[in-house]
Design a protein around this motif. Structure first.
Motif, PDB file in Angstrom:
ATOM      1  N   ASN A 199       0.805  -1.217   0.000  1.00 47.93           N
ATOM      2  CA  ASN A 199       0.000   0.000   0.000  1.00 47.93           C
ATOM      3  C   ASN A 199       0.840   1.270   0.000  1.00 47.93           C
ATOM      4  O   ASN A 199       0.288   2.374  -0.045  1.00 47.93           O
TER       5      ASN A 199
ATOM      6  N   ASP B 203       0.873   3.869  -3.193  1.00 51.52           N
ATOM      7  CA  ASP B 203      -0.491   4.344  -3.418  1.00 51.52           C
ATOM      8  C   ASP B 203      -0.905   5.300  -2.296  1.00 51.52           C
ATOM      9  O   ASP B 203      -1.541   6.338  -2.559  1.00 51.52           O
ATOM     10  N   THR B 204      -0.546   4.978  -1.063  1.00 51.57           N
ATOM     11  CA  THR B 204      -0.849   5.863   0.061  1.00 51.57           C
ATOM     12  C   THR B 204      -0.110   7.186  -0.087  1.00 51.57           C
ATOM     13  O   THR B 204      -0.681   8.262   0.132  1.00 51.57           O
TER      14      THR B 204
ATOM     15  N   MET C 262       0.922   8.631  -2.856  1.00 50.66           N
ATOM     16  CA  MET C 262       0.317   9.410  -3.937  1.00 50.66           C
ATOM     17  C   MET C 262      -0.978  10.069  -3.483  1.00 50.66           C
ATOM     18  O   MET C 262      -1.269  11.216  -3.844  1.00 50.66           O
ATOM     19  N   SER C 263      -1.762   9.369  -2.694  1.00 59.16           N
ATOM     20  CA  SER C 263      -3.010   9.955  -2.199  1.00 59.16           C
ATOM     21  C   SER C 263      -2.735  11.090  -1.216  1.00 59.16           C
ATOM     22  O   SER C 263      -3.484  12.077  -1.172  1.00 59.16           O
TER      23      SER C 263
ATOM     24  N   GLN D  88       3.180  12.990 -10.412  1.00 54.58           N
ATOM     25  CA  GLN D  88       2.713  11.664 -10.012  1.00 54.58           C
ATOM     26  C   GLN D  88       2.971  10.628 -11.097  1.00 54.58           C
ATOM     27  O   GLN D  88       3.344   9.486 -10.803  1.00 54.58           O
TER      28      GLN D  88
ATOM     29  N   TRP E 123       5.261   7.324 -10.452  1.00 49.86           N
ATOM     30  CA  TRP E 123       4.746   5.965 -10.665  1.00 49.86           C
ATOM     31  C   TRP E 123       5.688   5.164 -11.569  1.00 49.86           C
ATOM     32  O   TRP E 123       5.835   3.947 -11.397  1.00 49.86           O
TER      33      TRP E 123
ATOM     34  N   GLU F  97       8.283   3.357  -9.393  1.00 51.83           N
ATOM     35  CA  GLU F  97       7.687   2.767  -8.195  1.00 51.83           C
ATOM     36  C   GLU F  97       8.654   1.837  -7.466  1.00 51.83           C
ATOM     37  O   GLU F  97       8.773   1.891  -6.234  1.00 51.83           O
TER      38      GLU F  97
ATOM     39  N   HIS G 299      -6.577   4.345   3.778  1.00 48.47           N
ATOM     40  CA  HIS G 299      -5.636   3.334   3.275  1.00 48.47           C
ATOM     41  C   HIS G 299      -5.259   2.335   4.368  1.00 48.47           C
ATOM     42  O   HIS G 299      -4.211   1.689   4.290  1.00 48.47           O
TER      43      HIS G 299
END
Length: 231
Positions: A91, A94-95, A97-98, A136, A140, A143, A190
């Motif tokens: 996670n 993704d966390t 980026m959020s 972003q 990505w 990553e 998340h």
């Protein structure tokens, strides 16, 4: 030996950058014991990335959660609220980026590297005014580097707020600034819940890992972001 070499052939160890503890948890370990410890990435439902490993005696057992803290800004003589968090590997990005979303549509970005530190210190590379969707997208594309390299960190900030979100070399998520409620909500969404008693891997002996491939990928990331200096 592949995983072991990542840590002790291509490694910058925090335990070597600071005065050595009187009794290191890595003292007197056989090579087999050391390799077995460094090969463990899962602790319950929490998975560490390849970037870092805890002490052999597990002074801190890695787990997900966040807590509140305060950073003392000596220049302005003010206390800045901080939220520190650990998220499981699956996670993590993704966390992160959020967490960037509340910063706004245009931000500054800092890359932190200790690849060429020679055993201590960091180099910071700065890029101003980049559109959030572009940033972003680039992040990505890298990553694996951002998740697994123990010598790469990234911080994104909005000087106008001012607020900052950091994914540091230990793969901790750190948010600085006032009015952090929105970021706390992102963490909870998340599955990273508040626990004021949580301890992080940085608060005990630990080791970092990097590889030649990550050093090359960092140089590519720096170029994609239009940064000069460093490696």
């Amino acid at each position: 030996m592949g995983f072991l070499k990542n840590f002790f052939t291509n490694v910058y160890e925090d335990v070597e950058q600071k005065p050595a503890p009187m009794h290191s948890s890595f003292d007197s370990l056989s090579e087999e014991e050391l390799e077995a410890h460094l090969g463990v990435s899962r602790y319950g439902d929490f998975q560490l990335s390849d970037a870092v490993r805890p002490s052999y005696n597990l002074e801190v057992v890695p787990r997900a959660g966040f807590r509140h803290d305060v950073y003392r800004d000596e220049e302005s003589r003010s206390d800045v609220p901080v939220v520190m968090a650990a998220a499981s590997k699956e996670n993590l990005l993704d966390t992160f980026m959020s967490l960037l979303e509340p910063l706004g549509p245009v931000v500054d970005v800092v890359l932190e590297t200790s690849h060429s530190s020679g055993g201590g210190g960091h180099t910071d590379l700065y890029r101003e005014h980049i559109d959030m969707p572009i940033l972003q997208s680039i992040l990505w594309d890298f990553e694996e580097l951002l998740t697994n390299d123990g010598c790469t960190g990234v911080a994104v900030l909005n000087p106008r707020t001012p607020q900052e979100v950091q994914l540091d070399e230990h793969k901790l998520l750190i948010v600085y600034g006032n009015e952090l409620t929105a970021y706390e909500g992102v963490l909870i969404d998340h599955h990273v819940d508040c626990d004021e008693e949580i301890r992080f891997i940085t608060e005990a002996e630990h080791v970092h890992s990097t590889t030649e491939r990550y050093i090359q990928e960092f140089a590519e990331l720096k170029m994609r972001l239009g940064m000069d200096g460093g490696l």
